[in-house]
Design a protein around this motif. Structure first.
Motif, PDB file in Angstrom:
ATOM      1  N   ASN A 217      22.320 -76.698  12.602  1.00  0.00           N
ATOM      2  CA  ASN A 217      21.536 -75.666  11.942  1.00  0.00           C
ATOM      3  C   ASN A 217      21.898 -74.265  12.413  1.00  0.00           C
ATOM      4  N   ASP A 218      22.278 -74.147  13.707  1.00  0.00           N
ATOM      5  CA  ASP A 218      22.586 -72.828  14.250  1.00  0.00           C
ATOM      6  C   ASP A 218      24.069 -72.496  14.197  1.00  0.00           C
ATOM      7  N   GLU A 219      24.822 -73.247  13.406  1.00  0.00           N
ATOM      8  CA  GLU A 219      26.258 -73.012  13.262  1.00  0.00           C
ATOM      9  C   GLU A 219      26.594 -72.875  11.777  1.00  0.00           C
ATOM     10  N   PRO A 220      26.459 -71.669  11.204  1.00  0.00           N
ATOM     11  CA  PRO A 220      26.738 -71.503   9.769  1.00  0.00           C
ATOM     12  C   PRO A 220      28.172 -71.831   9.390  1.00  0.00           C
ATOM     13  N   ASP A 221      29.093 -71.765  10.360  1.00  0.00           N
ATOM     14  CA  ASP A 221      30.497 -72.049  10.076  1.00  0.00           C
ATOM     15  C   ASP A 221      30.908 -73.453  10.509  1.00  0.00           C
ATOM     16  N   ASP A 222      29.946 -74.328  10.745  1.00  0.00           N
ATOM     17  CA  ASP A 222      30.259 -75.718  11.094  1.00  0.00           C
ATOM     18  C   ASP A 222      31.139 -76.309   9.992  1.00  0.00           C
ATOM     19  N   PRO A 223      32.354 -76.787  10.325  1.00  0.00           N
ATOM     20  CA  PRO A 223      33.239 -77.349   9.299  1.00  0.00           C
ATOM     21  C   PRO A 223      32.657 -78.558   8.562  1.00  0.00           C
ATOM     22  N   MET A 224      31.609 -79.159   9.121  1.00  0.00           N
ATOM     23  CA  MET A 224      30.980 -80.304   8.468  1.00  0.00           C
ATOM     24  C   MET A 224      30.008 -79.877   7.370  1.00  0.00           C
ATOM     25  N   ARG A 225      29.847 -78.584   7.168  1.00  0.00           N
ATOM     26  CA  ARG A 225      28.874 -78.074   6.198  1.00  0.00           C
ATOM     27  C   ARG A 225      29.445 -78.187   4.784  1.00  0.00           C
ATOM     28  N   ASP A 226      29.386 -79.389   4.252  1.00  0.00           N
ATOM     29  CA  ASP A 226      29.914 -79.661   2.920  1.00  0.00           C
ATOM     30  C   ASP A 226      29.251 -80.944   2.411  1.00  0.00           C
ATOM     31  N   PRO A 227      28.617 -80.914   1.239  1.00  0.00           N
ATOM     32  CA  PRO A 227      27.914 -82.113   0.750  1.00  0.00           C
ATOM     33  C   PRO A 227      28.802 -83.342   0.644  1.00  0.00           C
ATOM     34  N   HIS A 228      30.056 -83.146   0.253  1.00  0.00           N
ATOM     35  CA  HIS A 228      30.948 -84.304   0.109  1.00  0.00           C
ATOM     36  C   HIS A 228      31.310 -84.886   1.477  1.00  0.00           C
ATOM     37  N   VAL A 229      31.486 -84.019   2.473  1.00  0.00           N
ATOM     38  CA  VAL A 229      31.736 -84.492   3.835  1.00  0.00           C
ATOM     39  C   VAL A 229      30.536 -85.281   4.343  1.00  0.00           C
ATOM     40  N   GLN A 230      29.344 -84.727   4.152  1.00  0.00           N
ATOM     41  CA  GLN A 230      28.139 -85.417   4.612  1.00  0.00           C
ATOM     42  C   GLN A 230      27.941 -86.752   3.897  1.00  0.00           C
ATOM     43  N   ALA A 231      28.322 -86.816   2.639  1.00  0.00           N
ATOM     44  CA  ALA A 231      28.206 -88.079   1.901  1.00  0.00           C
ATOM     45  C   ALA A 231      29.137 -89.139   2.488  1.00  0.00           C
ATOM     46  N   ARG A 232      30.340 -88.731   2.902  1.00  0.00           N
ATOM     47  CA  ARG A 232      31.269 -89.689   3.497  1.00  0.00           C
ATOM     48  C   ARG A 232      30.773 -90.138   4.874  1.00  0.00           C
ATOM     49  N   VAL A 233      30.212 -89.204   5.623  1.00  0.00           N
ATOM     50  CA  VAL A 233      29.624 -89.567   6.918  1.00  0.00           C
ATOM     51  C   VAL A 233      28.490 -90.562   6.711  1.00  0.00           C
ATOM     52  N   ALA A 234      27.658 -90.295   5.714  1.00  0.00           N
ATOM     53  CA  ALA A 234      26.542 -91.193   5.431  1.00  0.00           C
ATOM     54  C   ALA A 234      27.034 -92.583   5.052  1.00  0.00           C
ATOM     55  N   ALA A 235      28.059 -92.644   4.223  1.00  0.00           N
ATOM     56  CA  ALA A 235      28.601 -93.947   3.827  1.00  0.00           C
ATOM     57  C   ALA A 235      29.120 -94.712   5.043  1.00  0.00           C
TER      58      ALA A 235
END
Length: 233
Positions: free
Chosen positions: A19-37
C-alpha cells in the motif's frame, strides 16, 4: 451455503501490492490475477484483493471466494472507507466485502451500520468487518457483519503496535461473537497459522509473506550479514 463455510480451517491469501509503495512492480491486475491463480493451486481457500480492477481480474482467474476491499488513502479509515467504495467492490465481483469497522469517523459521515445496510440493499455480497479491538468486533456483529477479522489490530490508536499477530484478540473474539473470526495481521510463519487456529480462528489470512517479492526480499536482505570485502555476484 454461506461463503464463509468454504473458508473453514483454511488459508486465505491476500494478493495485494504494498500500500505504501505506489511504484511496486506488482501493481497490475493481471499480475495479481496470476499470483492468485498460483496460490489457489497451492491450496489457498480464498483470495483477498484490493480495488475493483484487481477484484475483477482475480475473480475471472480463480474459482474460490474473493474477499474484496478498496483502499483509498493511507491514514485513518482507508479500507473500503465509504459505502460507495463497498458497493463498487461488490459490483466488481467480490463475494465478500471487507470494510473498516473500527470506531473512527468515516469520510462519508456514515456509520459502519449504514455501510452494511447499503451493501445489503444494493448487492448480494457478505460483509467482513476489519477491526482492531474486541469491542469493535462485538459492535460490528451487532451492526450486521457476517464475520470479523483482526486485520487492524496494531494499526489504530486503540490497539498497541506489535511485531507479530494478535492471537489474544483472535481468542477473545472467538469467545464473544457468534460469527466466524478471521485471523489477519502480520501472519508470516506456519507457527502463526497453527496458533491462530488453536486460538479459535475460522480461517487465517497471510499476505506479504507469500505474495510480495518486494516485502520478502527486503526482509531477507535486512537479515543478511555479508562478510567484509564481499561485493556480491
Amino acid at each position: 451455503m454461506n461463503v464463509f463455510d468454504d473458508l473453514a480451517g483454511g488459508l486465505v491469501v491476500s494478493c495485494q501490492p504494498l500500500n505504501d509503495e505506489p511504484d511496486d512492480p506488482m501493481r497490475d491486475p493481471h499480475v495479481q490475477a496470476r499470483v492468485a491463480a498460483a496460490v489457489v493451486r497451492g491450496g489457498a481457500v480464498a483470495i483477498r484483493a484490493n480495488g475493483p480492477a484487481d477484484v475483477a481480474a482475480i475473480r475471472a482467474a480463480v474459482d474460490v471466494p474473493v474477499i474484496g476491499l478498496h483502499k483509498d488513502g493511507v491514514d485513518g479509515v482507508f479500507i473500503t472507507p465509504t459505502a460507495e467504495h463497498a458497493v463498487g467492490v461488490a459490483a466488481a465481483g467480490a463475494h465478500v466485502v471487507a470494510v473498516d469497522a473500527t470506531d473512527r469517523p468515516r469520510p462519508d459521515g456514515r456509520t459502519f451500520a449504514d455501510t452494511v445496510r447499503a451493501i445489503r440493499a444494493r448487492t448480494e455480497a457478505l460483509v467482513l468487518a476489519d477491526v482492531a479491538t474486541a469491542a469493535e468486533g462485538v459492535a460490528a456483529v451487532r451492526d450486521g457483519a457476517d464475520a470479523v477479522a483482526t486485520t487492524l489490530s496494531g494499526y489504530t490508536p486503540s490497539s498497541p503496535r506489535r511485531d507479530g499477530p494478535d492471537l489474544a484478540l483472535v481468542a477473545e473474539l472467538a469467545a464473544l461473537v457468534p460469527v466466524p473470526v478471521i485471523a489477519e495481521g502480520r501472519y508470516r510463519e506456519p507457527e502463526h497459522v497453527d496458533r491462530a487456529f488453536a486460538a479459535g480462528a475460522h480461517a487465517v489470512v497471510m499476505g506479504n509473506a507469500i505474495t510480495s517479492p518486494l516485502w520478502i526480499t527486503r526482509r531477507l536482505v535486512g537479515a543478511v550479514r555479508r562478510p567484509a570485502g564481499t561485493h556480491g555476484a
